[in-house]
Design a protein around this motif. Structure first.
Motif, PDB file in Angstrom:
ATOM      1  N   ASP A 479      -2.101  -1.543  71.004  1.00 21.85           N
ATOM      2  CA  ASP A 479      -1.617  -1.613  72.379  1.00 21.85           C
ATOM      3  C   ASP A 479      -0.191  -1.070  72.476  1.00 21.85           C
ATOM      4  OD1 ASP A 479      -3.997  -2.932  73.386  1.00 21.85           O
ATOM      5  OD2 ASP A 479      -3.323  -4.646  72.201  1.00 21.85           O
ATOM      6  N   ALA A 593      -1.231  -6.793  82.000  1.00 17.96           N
ATOM      7  CA  ALA A 593      -1.519  -6.984  80.572  1.00 17.96           C
ATOM      8  C   ALA A 593      -0.562  -7.995  79.969  1.00 17.96           C
ATOM      9  CB  ALA A 593      -1.408  -5.649  79.839  1.00 17.96           C
ATOM     10  N   SER A 594      -1.138  -8.960  79.260  1.00 21.62           N
ATOM     11  CA  SER A 594      -0.353  -9.939  78.497  1.00 21.62           C
ATOM     12  C   SER A 594      -0.858  -9.911  77.064  1.00 21.62           C
ATOM     13  CB  SER A 594      -0.531 -11.336  79.092  1.00 21.62           C
ATOM     14  OG  SER A 594      -0.090 -12.330  78.196  1.00 21.62           O
ATOM     15  N   MET A 595       0.026 -10.126  76.116  1.00 15.43           N
ATOM     16  CA  MET A 595      -0.385 -10.095  74.715  1.00 15.43           C
ATOM     17  C   MET A 595      -0.940 -11.451  74.285  1.00 15.43           C
ATOM     18  SD  MET A 595       3.205 -10.353  72.651  1.00 15.43           S
ATOM     19  CE  MET A 595       4.308 -11.729  72.895  1.00 15.43           C
ATOM     20  N   THR A 596      -1.833 -11.418  73.289  1.00 13.53           N
ATOM     21  CA  THR A 596      -2.307 -12.642  72.629  1.00 13.53           C
ATOM     22  C   THR A 596      -1.985 -12.581  71.137  1.00 13.53           C
ATOM     23  OG1 THR A 596      -4.509 -11.661  72.365  1.00 13.53           O
ATOM     24  CG2 THR A 596      -4.153 -13.070  74.291  1.00 13.53           C
ATOM     25  N   ARG A 597      -0.854 -11.968  70.805  1.00 13.57           N
ATOM     26  CA  ARG A 597      -0.492 -11.790  69.394  1.00 13.57           C
ATOM     27  C   ARG A 597       0.141 -13.038  68.780  1.00 13.57           C
ATOM     28  NH1 ARG A 597       3.163  -6.763  69.514  1.00 13.57           N
ATOM     29  NH2 ARG A 597       3.328  -7.153  67.269  1.00 13.57           N
ATOM     30  N   ARG A 603      -4.867  -9.162  70.687  1.00 10.01           N
ATOM     31  CA  ARG A 603      -4.503  -7.941  71.395  1.00 10.01           C
ATOM     32  C   ARG A 603      -3.967  -8.278  72.785  1.00 10.01           C
ATOM     33  NH1 ARG A 603      -7.440  -2.445  69.822  1.00 10.01           N
ATOM     34  NH2 ARG A 603      -5.806  -1.873  71.292  1.00 10.01           N
ATOM     35  N   THR A 604      -4.804  -8.250  73.790  1.00  7.07           N
ATOM     36  CA  THR A 604      -4.296  -8.489  75.151  1.00  7.07           C
ATOM     37  C   THR A 604      -5.188  -9.477  75.901  1.00  7.07           C
ATOM     38  OG1 THR A 604      -5.550  -6.634  76.072  1.00  7.07           O
ATOM     39  CG2 THR A 604      -3.284  -6.191  75.325  1.00  7.07           C
ATOM     40  N   GLU A 605      -4.636 -10.012  76.975  1.00  4.10           N
ATOM     41  CA  GLU A 605      -5.374 -10.819  77.938  1.00  4.10           C
ATOM     42  C   GLU A 605      -4.886 -10.408  79.320  1.00  4.10           C
ATOM     43  OE1 GLU A 605      -7.751 -12.244  79.540  1.00  4.10           O
ATOM     44  OE2 GLU A 605      -8.034 -13.855  78.066  1.00  4.10           O
ATOM     45  N   THR A 606      -5.673 -10.698  80.323  1.00  6.11           N
ATOM     46  CA  THR A 606      -5.344 -10.314  81.689  1.00  6.11           C
ATOM     47  C   THR A 606      -4.656 -11.449  82.423  1.00  6.11           C
ATOM     48  OG1 THR A 606      -7.298  -8.891  81.745  1.00  6.11           O
ATOM     49  CG2 THR A 606      -6.267  -9.434  83.858  1.00  6.11           C
ATOM     50  N   TYR A 645       0.931 -16.412  83.115  1.00  8.55           N
ATOM     51  CA  TYR A 645       1.283 -15.584  81.968  1.00  8.55           C
ATOM     52  C   TYR A 645       1.268 -16.417  80.682  1.00  8.55           C
ATOM     53  CZ  TYR A 645       3.337 -11.416  79.858  1.00  8.55           C
ATOM     54  OH  TYR A 645       3.531 -10.280  79.109  1.00  8.55           O
ATOM     55  N   SER A 688       1.430  -2.986  83.925  1.00  9.09           N
ATOM     56  CA  SER A 688       1.830  -3.324  82.564  1.00  9.09           C
ATOM     57  C   SER A 688       3.334  -3.142  82.431  1.00  9.09           C
ATOM     58  CB  SER A 688       1.116  -2.422  81.547  1.00  9.09           C
ATOM     59  OG  SER A 688       1.544  -2.700  80.232  1.00  9.09           O
TER      60      SER A 688
END
Length: 788
Positions: A479, A593-597, A603-606, A645, A688
């Motif tokens: 990403d 786009a929000s990260m899930t790291r 990767r990402t979440e909405t 978020y 984003s």
């Protein structure tokens, strides 16, 4: 071919006196040095594997445990409670024969110490994983930290006290949790309420409740089973079904771009800019390979983020298939692929095991620029195959690029560290039309001429004739934040570390005996040339339809917003809602786009930014409600957005869960009207934020002109907008807006103007509250007298 002659290590001739053997010591030395470099990399990988394998402990802690056990045994106590004796009884017979009783005891103690050490490592890693699974800290108010969170921070810092390598935290990161069906469905209904009429919402509620009570639970069981088995229950399906299985062009639809500095071009010499850029990128690759990069963390905290996306940054390409594409990654590559005026070159970046200096790379790039040879038949627009539909490219690749010179040349491109285009055009902000120039600059990076980029590479660098640069990145492997981190390092290293001479050339000396860059040889039959023309027509139609608008918003930045005690991201997102309402006369499904790291391989979440609260604020403002009421609604909308978020970041999002349930339903061969409708809803506003992650690399106080422009992407929906923004420093926000000319209802420039107006209107609204509060305080509180 001079490079072929220089590659020969030895020659021999047969004479009447025997065989006359002639060795090229220079070539042999280069072979030897290349081998040394390869072995150094292997040793480095082995060392790093050991160090990160025992993290948060250290390899030297094994010696400490051994000494401690032996010391206690010396005092004639048994710390193992009889285990050392049992180990001694089970030693191989050969050791019983060859060692004395004391030696057997020592070996048994070493075995016990090692097992104890490994057990302690597993315990520490388990504790760290538990600590990193705690996310309540994210939901606490600023300045009101609970005692539990304070203790938690102390423990995390204690277990992270050792300097970690890039991948040290990977095995300690928690797995992404599977939300409850009930929670996801209720959050979904809440997110679509402002978009639906009462009858539509009633119908959707009935569909959702029916899914929750019947099919949903069955799909959820399979998903939970996968979450127990897989590292991440989303990421592999997300990569495959959202990116790799798409058969439409990846140019514009998937790939995204990053821009150079806004006001400054470090040098106008194209070859010099290429030399420094290549050097900076390869220095970054060296840091990745050696794991010398610090693990990314949540800004302002000690919480690490997953670094798995860094693994495929270099030496990676996306290869087409009939049903699905495949990502191919190689451990190393000693060359880059270069495109210029319809010709492809392989440029070796190492010589005798050492990286070429920036000046030497400039010299080699200049040789390519000065090469007068014309393109081979069919070579000049070959890159259009990567810009068109995927199935024709797959068929051409299998039939005409699987053997012979075409395979060797294609391998050189696909196995290259990255791809470089030496563009004949000049781009940038300067000129008589700075606004139009920025828009053309963005379009050039997004799609170019549709044949002068290799869109399958993990990323392609573009160096323009006037020294301006940029990149185009393929999306499936990582990403934008991962690529942005690389690009920030590249720009900063190029401008501030490597630098240029007064006449704009790279620093350093040149070894003139360098073999010239190697022209790639092609044999392009007429069938391939016909498909190139067809793919180019598809890509050109797509590129011509993209309306890009880039503008720096300089009225204010995050500094003014933070003084209002408002999240800058929430401020911008609500401004986008207001701008869209004014532009289209209503609300739409909005993607942020929000990260899930925070989770392993995340990767990402909405974040569904269009909420009941944000729409209530927009309606109140547009209907002329009292300012005090509007301010209250705005703060409620801001808090709601921040909470959405946080929920997305901590695995409590909506869309990835529903996506995976849909994939399971397809595997089971069952239809869900609810999931089908949810997954087909268009994202007419896709947004984003490009985060600035390494502000320490840029000294904006002393060098204020070195401001990054960020990057952007194409629109997701045919009748929607794509908006990317980057918050630079305290006083600027750069926006990238995209839409399609074919849609009469959208206009990127018009929407950009609406964004600027919305930002200014909301700031004026909220600033009035601050002024009123200040004046009220002035009336009720006595002012201190000046002391002279």
């Amino acid at each position: 071919m001079a490079e072929a002659h220089q590659a020969v290590a030895f020659q021999f001739t047969i004479t009447p006196e025997g065989i006359d053997l002639q060795l090229s010591y220079q070539a042999l030395n280069q072979i030897y040095m290349s081998g040394v470099r390869s072995w150094k990399k292997r040793v480095s990988r082995m060392r790093n594997s050991l160090i990160k394998g025992v993290y948060p402990a250290s390899p030297s802690s094994w010696l400490f445990v051994v000494i401690a056990i032996l010391a206690t045994m010396y005092t004639r106590s048994d710390p193992s409670m009889g285990l050392i004796t049992k180990i001694q009884h089970h030693l191989p017979l050969s050791l019983h024969v060859s060692l004395s009783a004391q030696g057997q005891t020592m070996v048994s103690a070493l075995v016990f110490s090692t097992l104890l050490w490994l057990s302690l490592i597993l315990a520490l890693r388990f504790c760290l994983k538990l600590l990193l699974s705690y996310h309540r800290w994210m939901f606490e108010q600023h300045g009101r930290v609970s005692n539990v969170t304070k203790v938690w921070v102390t423990l995390v810092r204690l277990l992270s006290s050792r300097k970690p390598l890039l991948y040290s935290y990977q095995t300690s990161l928690p797995h992404l949790p599977v939300p409850a069906i009930k929670d996801t469905v209720s959050r979904y209904l809440l997110s679509v309420r402002p978009l639906l009429t009462d009858p539509e919402f009633k119908r959707m509620s009935e569909l959702a409740n029916g899914f929750e009570l019947n099919l949903g639970n069955r799909l959820q069981r399979y998903l939970k089973l996968k979450s127990l088995w897989a590292t991440n229950y989303v990421s592999d399906w997300w990569e495959e079904y959202i990116y790799l299985r798409s058969r439409s062009p990846i140019m514009v639809n998937s790939n995204y771009y990053g821009m150079d500095f806004l006001y400054v071009t470090p040098t106008s010499v194209q070859a010099a800019r290429a030399g420094n850029t290549i050097t900076a990128l390869l220095l970054y690759r060296r840091k990745v390979n050696r794991e010398e990069l610090k693990p990314s963390r949540v800004p302002g905290t000690v919480i690490p983020l997953c670094a798995a996306q860094c693994e495929r940054m270099f030496n990676t390409t996306r290869t087409p298939g009939d049903e699905t594409d495949v990502l191919q990654h190689w451990q190393d590559s000693e060359f880059v692929a270069v495109y210029h005026k319809g010709r492809f070159f392989r440029l070796w970046v190492y010589r005798a095991g050492r990286l070429l200096s920036p000046r030497e790379l400039e010299y080699q790039i200049q040789r390519i620029l000065d090469d007068p040879s014309p393109p081979q038949p069919g070579e000049d627009k070959l890159g259009a195959l990567t810009a068109g539909d995927r199935i024709p490219w797959s068929q051409m690749r299998k039939r005409y690029f699987s053997s012979g010179v075409n395979k060797r040349s294609l391998d050189a491109i696909e196995r290259a560290a990255f791809f470089i285009t030496l563009d004949d055009d000049e781009q940038g902000m300067k000129g008589d039309d700075p606004v139009g120039n920025l828009d053309r600059y963005a379009k050039s990076l997004l799609h170019g001429k549709c044949y002068d980029r290799w869109f399958d590479k993990s990323f392609s660098i573009v160096i323009y004739k006037n020294g301006k640069s940029g990149l185009n990145a393929e999306h499936s492997w990582a990403d934008a934040p991962t690529v942005a981190h690389l690009w920030e390092y590249t720009l900063a290293t190029d401008a501030f570390q490597l630098g240029y001479t007064e006449d704009g050339h790279c620093k350093g000396e040149v070894e003139r005996s360098l073999p010239p860059p190697q022209r790639l040889v092609w044999d392009i039959p007429s069938e391939v040339q016909a498909q190139v023309c067809s793919s180019l027509a598809v890509a050109q139609a797509l590129a011509d339809d993209v309306d890009c608008h880039v503008f720096p918003f300089k009225e204010f930045g995050k500094g003014r917003i933070k003084k209002l005690r408002i999240s800058p991201d929430a401020f911008i997102q609500i401004s986008l809602q207001l701008a869209y309402y004014r532009d289209r006369g209503g609300f739409c499904l909005t993607y942020e786009a929000s990260m899930t790291r925070l989770f392993r391989e995340g990767r990402t979440e909405t974040v569904r930014s269009c909420s009941n609260e944000s729409s209530a604020f927009v309606n109140a403002l547009e209907n002329g409600e009292a300012e005090e009421q509007c301010r209250g609604l705005f703060r409620m909308a801001s808090e709601r957005h921040q909470n959405l978020y946080r929920m997305a970041m901590t695995g409590a999002g909506i869309d990835r869960h529903l996506f995976c349930l849909y994939v399971v339903s397809k595997y089971l061969g069952v239809e869900s009207p609810f999931l089908k409708e949810v997954l087909s809803e268009p994202w007419r506003l896709s947004t984003s934020q490009t985060p600035v992650q390494q502000m320490e690399l840029f000294d904006l106080k002393n060098y204020p002109d070195f401001v990054s422009l960020g990057g952007g992407f194409g629109p997701v929906a045919d009748d929607g907008y794509g908006v990317s923004y980057i918050i630079v420093g305290e006083d600027m926000i750069n926006f990238h807006v995209s839409s399609k000319y074919s849609c009469g209802g959208t206009d990127s420039h018009r929407f950009g103007a609406q964004i600027s107006k919305a930002l200014q209107d909301i700031l004026n609204l909220m600033s009035a509250d601050t002024k009123t509060s200040s004046s009220s305080k002035g009336l009720t509180q006595p002012q201190p007298k000046k002391v002279l």
